[in-house]
Motif scaffolding. Structure first.
Motif, short mmCIF file in Angstrom:
data_model
loop_
_atom_site.label_atom_id
_atom_site.label_comp_id
_atom_site.label_asym_id
_atom_site.label_seq_id
_atom_site.Cartn_x
_atom_site.Cartn_y
_atom_site.Cartn_z
N ASP A 120 0.79 -1.11 0.10
CA ASP A 120 -0.10 -0.05 -0.11
C ASP A 120 0.76 1.24 0.01
OD1 ASP A 120 -2.51 -1.66 0.06
OD2 ASP A 120 -2.15 -1.61 2.33
N GLY A 121 2.20 1.28 -0.60
CA GLY A 121 2.64 2.47 -0.73
C GLY A 121 3.64 2.75 0.49
N LYS A 122 3.71 1.73 1.24
CA LYS A 122 4.44 1.83 2.55
C LYS A 122 5.44 0.81 2.61
CE LYS A 122 0.73 4.13 5.10
NZ LYS A 122 -0.12 3.95 6.28
N TRP A 123 6.74 1.16 3.02
CA TRP A 123 7.80 0.12 3.09
C TRP A 123 7.76 -0.56 4.43
CZ3 TRP A 123 10.44 -1.92 -0.86
CH2 TRP A 123 10.58 -0.84 -1.99
N GLY A 124 7.48 -1.95 4.71
CA GLY A 124 7.49 -2.38 6.09
C GLY A 124 8.89 -2.97 6.47
N VAL A 125 9.44 -2.41 7.55
CA VAL A 125 10.98 -2.61 8.01
C VAL A 125 10.63 -3.82 9.11
CG1 VAL A 125 12.83 -1.68 8.71
CG2 VAL A 125 11.48 -0.51 7.31
N SER A 126 11.48 -4.60 8.69
CA SER A 126 11.54 -6.07 9.89
C SER A 126 12.84 -5.80 10.62
CB SER A 126 11.33 -7.10 9.31
OG SER A 126 11.91 -8.28 10.42
N GLY A 127 13.00 -5.47 11.86
CA GLY A 127 14.47 -5.24 12.57
C GLY A 127 14.91 -3.64 12.09
N TYR A 128 15.90 -3.60 12.05
CA TYR A 128 16.72 -2.41 12.06
C TYR A 128 17.23 -2.39 10.54
CZ TYR A 128 17.47 1.68 14.74
OH TYR A 128 17.18 2.97 15.18
N THR A 129 16.84 -1.40 9.75
CA THR A 129 17.31 -1.38 8.37
C THR A 129 18.01 -0.11 7.95
OG1 THR A 129 14.97 -2.52 7.71
CG2 THR A 129 16.27 -0.94 5.92
N PHE A 130 19.05 -0.30 7.38
CA PHE A 130 20.17 0.91 6.86
C PHE A 130 19.55 1.38 5.63
CE2 PHE A 130 22.84 -1.75 9.65
CZ PHE A 130 23.37 -0.58 10.22
N VAL A 131 19.42 2.62 5.49
CA VAL A 131 18.90 3.50 4.38
C VAL A 131 20.15 3.96 3.55
CG1 VAL A 131 17.43 5.26 3.31
CG2 VAL A 131 16.65 3.57 5.31
N THR A 132 20.28 3.75 2.20
CA THR A 132 21.25 4.35 1.51
C THR A 132 20.87 5.42 0.56
OG1 THR A 132 22.83 2.33 2.00
CG2 THR A 132 23.33 3.89 0.18
N LEU A 133 21.27 6.28 0.48
CA LEU A 133 20.93 7.49 -0.50
C LEU A 133 21.91 7.81 -1.48
CD1 LEU A 133 19.07 9.87 2.12
CD2 LEU A 133 17.86 8.18 0.39
N ALA A 134 21.70 7.95 -2.77
CA ALA A 134 22.86 8.15 -3.77
C ALA A 134 22.24 9.42 -4.81
CB ALA A 134 23.35 7.13 -4.47
N GLY A 135 23.12 10.54 -4.78
CA GLY A 135 22.68 11.67 -5.32
C GLY A 135 23.60 11.55 -6.71
N ASN A 136 22.99 12.12 -8.01
CA ASN A 136 23.62 11.99 -9.16
C ASN A 136 22.96 13.14 -9.80
OD1 ASN A 136 25.17 11.00 -11.26
ND2 ASN A 136 23.12 9.71 -12.28
N ASP A 137 23.95 13.84 -10.65
CA ASP A 137 23.56 14.84 -11.69
C ASP A 137 23.71 14.30 -13.03
OD1 ASP A 137 22.83 17.44 -12.38
OD2 ASP A 137 24.71 17.98 -12.59
N PRO A 138 22.78 13.65 -13.63
CA PRO A 138 23.09 12.93 -15.10
C PRO A 138 23.58 14.09 -15.92
CG PRO A 138 20.49 13.00 -14.19
CD PRO A 138 21.29 13.89 -13.28
N ALA A 139 24.67 13.46 -16.91
CA ALA A 139 25.24 14.43 -17.49
C ALA A 139 24.26 14.94 -18.87
CB ALA A 139 26.51 13.66 -18.19
N GLY A 140 24.29 16.23 -18.88
CA GLY A 140 23.29 16.86 -20.04
C GLY A 140 24.42 16.83 -21.38
N PRO A 141 23.87 17.69 -22.37
CA PRO A 141 24.46 17.67 -23.51
C PRO A 141 26.17 18.10 -23.39
CG PRO A 141 22.24 18.89 -23.70
CD PRO A 141 22.79 18.41 -22.30
#
Length: 186
Positions: free
Chosen positions: A74-95
């Motif tokens: 239902d659009g929610k992430w169910g977490v079991s135990g302790y979860t690590f979240v990893t975020l990665a930012g990217n600036d896609p190359a343009g022309p």
């Protein structure tokens, strides 16, 4: 573009804010800067000054989970135990390969203030409640990802979390993450 007439003895400084003649931001690309001069007899000379890279593209952030089972319902992430979240930012190359690096990633959980992301995060989730994680990136040109991304995380398995914490406490080389839990959850 400046098309004004200046006397020959003038020194002219020009600047450009990346806006076209109609007031709209120009697209991401490499622009050539040249100066044209015309004398009273109609003789024209053109001097190529160089190029300017304009980056108006928005960075994007991806999210991944590690450390325990995660499932989406239902659009929610169910977490079991302790979860690590990893975020990665990217600036896609343009022309022409134009991108504005580095990218800074920020996040906040529930109503907490935004924090700069520095590596995988153990989120202090409220057990059984919706926990809203908002995250976004900003590139070196100041372009901020829009809209900000959000995910809803719910810690659904208290028993698994308690077992995970017990294993951590039994291992004296591991930290006690109990202070990261909210809502009176031991």
């Amino acid at each position: 573009v400046d098309t004004a007439t200046y006397p020959v003895t003038s020194t002219v400084s020009l600047s450009w804010d990346g806006i076209d003649k109609d007031g709209a931001a120009v697209p991401t690309r490499r622009y050539t800067v040249e100066v044209r001069a015309q004398d009273a007899l109609g003789n024209t000379s053109v001097v190529d000054i160089g190029t300017i890279d304009v980056d108006n593209s928005l960075p994007v952030t991806s999210i991944s989970y590690d450390g325990s089972a995660v499932s989406e319902t239902d659009g929610k992430w169910g977490v079991s135990g302790y979860t690590f979240v990893t975020l990665a930012g990217n600036d896609p190359a343009g022309p022409f390969g134009i991108q504005s690096l580095p990218v800074t990633v920020r996040y906040h959980l529930n109503s907490d203030g935004a924090q700069v992301y520095g590596g995988p995060v153990r989120l202090p989730l409220n057990f059984g409640a919706d926990n809203i994680l908002e995250f976004y990136s900003t590139d070196a040109a100041g372009n901020e990802e829009a809209p900000h991304q959000t995910v809803t995380l719910v810690m659904r398995d208290f028993a698994a979390n308690a077992k995970y914490r017990a294993n951590l406490e039994a291992d004296t080389s591991s930290a006690d993450f109990g202070d990261h839990l909210r809502g009176g959850v031991p």
